[in-house]
Design an enzyme around this catalytic site. Structure first.
Site, PDB file in Angstrom:
ATOM      1  N   LYS A  66      11.860  -2.199  -3.822  1.00 11.67           N
ATOM      2  CA  LYS A  66      10.676  -2.810  -4.427  1.00 11.67           C
ATOM      3  C   LYS A  66      11.036  -3.546  -5.717  1.00 11.67           C
ATOM      4  CE  LYS A  66       8.168  -0.821  -7.444  1.00 11.67           C
ATOM      5  NZ  LYS A  66       7.235  -0.128  -8.352  1.00 11.67           N
ATOM      6  N   ASN A  67      11.875  -2.914  -6.536  1.00 10.56           N
ATOM      7  CA  ASN A  67      12.210  -3.498  -7.838  1.00 10.56           C
ATOM      8  C   ASN A  67      13.096  -4.733  -7.722  1.00 10.56           C
ATOM      9  OD1 ASN A  67      10.684  -1.614  -9.191  1.00 10.56           O
ATOM     10  ND2 ASN A  67      12.401  -0.242  -9.583  1.00 10.56           N
ATOM     11  N   CYS A 113       2.009   1.781 -14.187  1.00 11.67           N
ATOM     12  CA  CYS A 113       2.060   3.214 -14.467  1.00 11.67           C
ATOM     13  C   CYS A 113       1.904   3.497 -15.956  1.00 11.67           C
ATOM     14  CB  CYS A 113       3.383   3.803 -13.987  1.00 11.67           C
ATOM     15  SG  CYS A 113       3.470   4.053 -12.211  1.00 11.67           S
ATOM     16  N   ARG A 167       5.368  -0.388 -22.899  1.00 10.96           N
ATOM     17  CA  ARG A 167       6.399  -1.287 -22.386  1.00 10.96           C
ATOM     18  C   ARG A 167       6.007  -2.711 -22.765  1.00 10.96           C
ATOM     19  NH1 ARG A 167       7.317   0.614 -16.229  1.00 10.96           N
ATOM     20  NH2 ARG A 167       5.055   0.583 -16.141  1.00 10.96           N
ATOM     21  N   ASP A 198      14.008   6.302 -13.515  1.00 10.91           N
ATOM     22  CA  ASP A 198      13.198   6.404 -12.303  1.00 10.91           C
ATOM     23  C   ASP A 198      13.607   7.574 -11.412  1.00 10.91           C
ATOM     24  OD1 ASP A 198      11.533   4.349 -12.942  1.00 10.91           O
ATOM     25  OD2 ASP A 198      12.345   2.909 -11.513  1.00 10.91           O
ATOM     26  N   ARG A 234       2.727   2.891  -4.125  1.00  7.34           N
ATOM     27  CA  ARG A 234       3.214   1.699  -4.825  1.00  7.34           C
ATOM     28  C   ARG A 234       4.720   1.515  -4.642  1.00  7.34           C
ATOM     29  NH1 ARG A 234       3.020   2.232 -10.274  1.00  7.34           N
ATOM     30  NH2 ARG A 234       3.643   0.057 -10.344  1.00  7.34           N
TER      31      ARG A 234
END
Length: 416
Positions: free
Chosen positions: A22-23, A116, A121, A303, A395
């Site tokens: 996903k990233n 999230c 951030r 993560d 997600r």
């Protein structure tokens, strides 16, 4: 809103295929804005965040077809350069459209991002870098209003490595005039994947994966056919699942070349791990405590912190995990303690005193990786665990319940 109901304390068997990252997929999808012809992106995971990004681009005028993990997308007929709040608020990665829009259309209006709730951030690093390249930026009523007559190559120094900041500036620089050099750039493999995609489209990006990245601007980018890298965090999550449930699993299509810190730590925790190209065979041997400190890549990824926290609740001894990336990323600890874990938070450290057993309980997910940690705990625990608010998990994990069912887990998705 769904929940998981898990009947735990069951040994798992078999093999699992890891989905696309996903990233890595999200910035690559954003980068298609830069291309003058359609793109085909393969190995794209079917996730809530991916759908949000596609809806965001569709709202701007892009056309796409997404089926069987293959995305065909054409952004040539873009009619709007505004990223609306209703979509951006759902996902922080939406900020990734800022760089491509400025580079291609010299204007952008992008809502400040959501995602999230794991800590502050800020996007100031993105904004400051774009200003150096010639962008005028004004923040008003929750939106970033950006415009430029042209983008000029520049020397960019990030005070701290930022993944999305690095990606945004790489994309912006591909169509700028002259050479841009990014110092203290993020080294994550997902940044490398974006650079590889852009280079296949005709960009000139070098140094991705190091702390210094150089981009020489070109006039146009063409569409290309590209395959997204596998998800290293999903692969690491299944490694934690195997060790926590005292199981033997084969994890296929794993990007082992960029998982060294995860593999080293799970070996230290007592797992037997065998690596063969893109396959990982993992089995439980003994349960040892370990100490972990999260760092930017190639350090131990933040993560994976929550998943290791859940797994180490069952280690024979005391583990200490220090979180150095986000200041609010231990929200899963209270829920794990409800299941019988013995974890004490001291500042940015979690002190995990291993217990013999976890016990099923109703628990609530607070963010994406916290969701995964609660699933791991539920699979290892005695009796029944209910994991609420799994929309967080959707997600970032593609069909996690189905993949676990295929391994023999007793897990089902039911409406709340």
């Amino acid at each position: 809103m769904d929940k998981f109901v898990i009947e735990g304390s069951k040994t798992l068997h078999g093999s699992v295929d890891i989905s696309g990252s996903k990233n890595a997929a999200l910035p690559i999808i954003a980068a298609t804005i830069l291309c003058d012809s359609p793109c085909t992106i393969r190995n794209v995971p079917n996730l809530a965040d991916i759908i949000t990004m596609l809806k965001l681009l569709e709202n701007m005028g892009c056309q796409y077809n997404f089926s069987n993990n293959t995305l065909e997308i054409d952004c040539l007929k873009l009619k709007s350069t505004k990223a609306e709040y209703d979509l951006v608020r759902k996902m922080r990665a939406s900020i990734l459209v800022l760089g491509p829009l400025i580079a291609k259309y010299f204007q952008a209006t992008v809502s400040l991002p959501g995602g999230c709730a794991i800590g502050v951030r800020p996007v100031n690093l993105h904004i400051d870098a774009l200003k150096i390249m010639g962008t005028k930026i004004n923040i008003e009523k929750g939106y970033i209003h950006a415009s430029a007559k042209e983008l000029k190559g520049a020397e960019i120094y990030f005070d701290v490595p930022t993944v999305t900041g690095t990606e945004n500036i790489i994309m912006a620089a591909t169509l700028s005039h002259g050479k841009t050099t990014i110092y203290n750039a993020a080294k994550e493999p997902e940044v490398v994947d974006l650079a590889n995609f852009l280079n296949k489209c005709g960009a000139k990006v070098s140094g991705a994966g190091s702390s210094t990245i150089e981009i020489t601007g070109v006039e146009t980018l063409k569409g290309s056919d590209y395959e997204v890298m596998p998800d290293r965090i999903e692969a690491g999550t299944f490694m934690c699942i195997a060790h926590a449930t005292r199981s033997s699993l084969t994890i296929n299509n794993a990007p082992t070349y960029c998982m060294h810190s995860i593999i080293d730590k799970i070996k230290e925790a007592g797992a037997d791990v065998q690596i063969s190209d893109s396959s990982i065979k993992i089995s439980h041997s003994k349960f040892l405590p370990v100490n972990i400190k999260t760092f930017a890549y190639p350090g131990f990824p933040t993560d994976m912190q929550a998943q290791f926290t859940a797994m180490l609740t069952l280690a024979q001894g005391t583990s200490i995990i220090e979180e150095t990336i986000f200041e609010n990323r231990f929200q899963h600890v209270a829920e794990l303690n409800r299941m019988g874990a013995n974890i004490i938070i001291s500042g940015n450290k979690a002190i995990i005193n291993g217990v013999k057993k976890l016990y099923g309980a109703p628990v609530m997910a607070t963010d994406l990786r916290a969701s995964a940690s609660l699933v791991i705990a539920g699979l290892a625990a005695e009796n029944t665990t209910e994991v609420l608010r799994i929309y967080h998990l959707d997600r970032g994990y593609e069909h996690l319940d189905k993949k676990l069912q295929a391994l023999g887990a007793r897990i089902k998705r039911v409406p709340q």
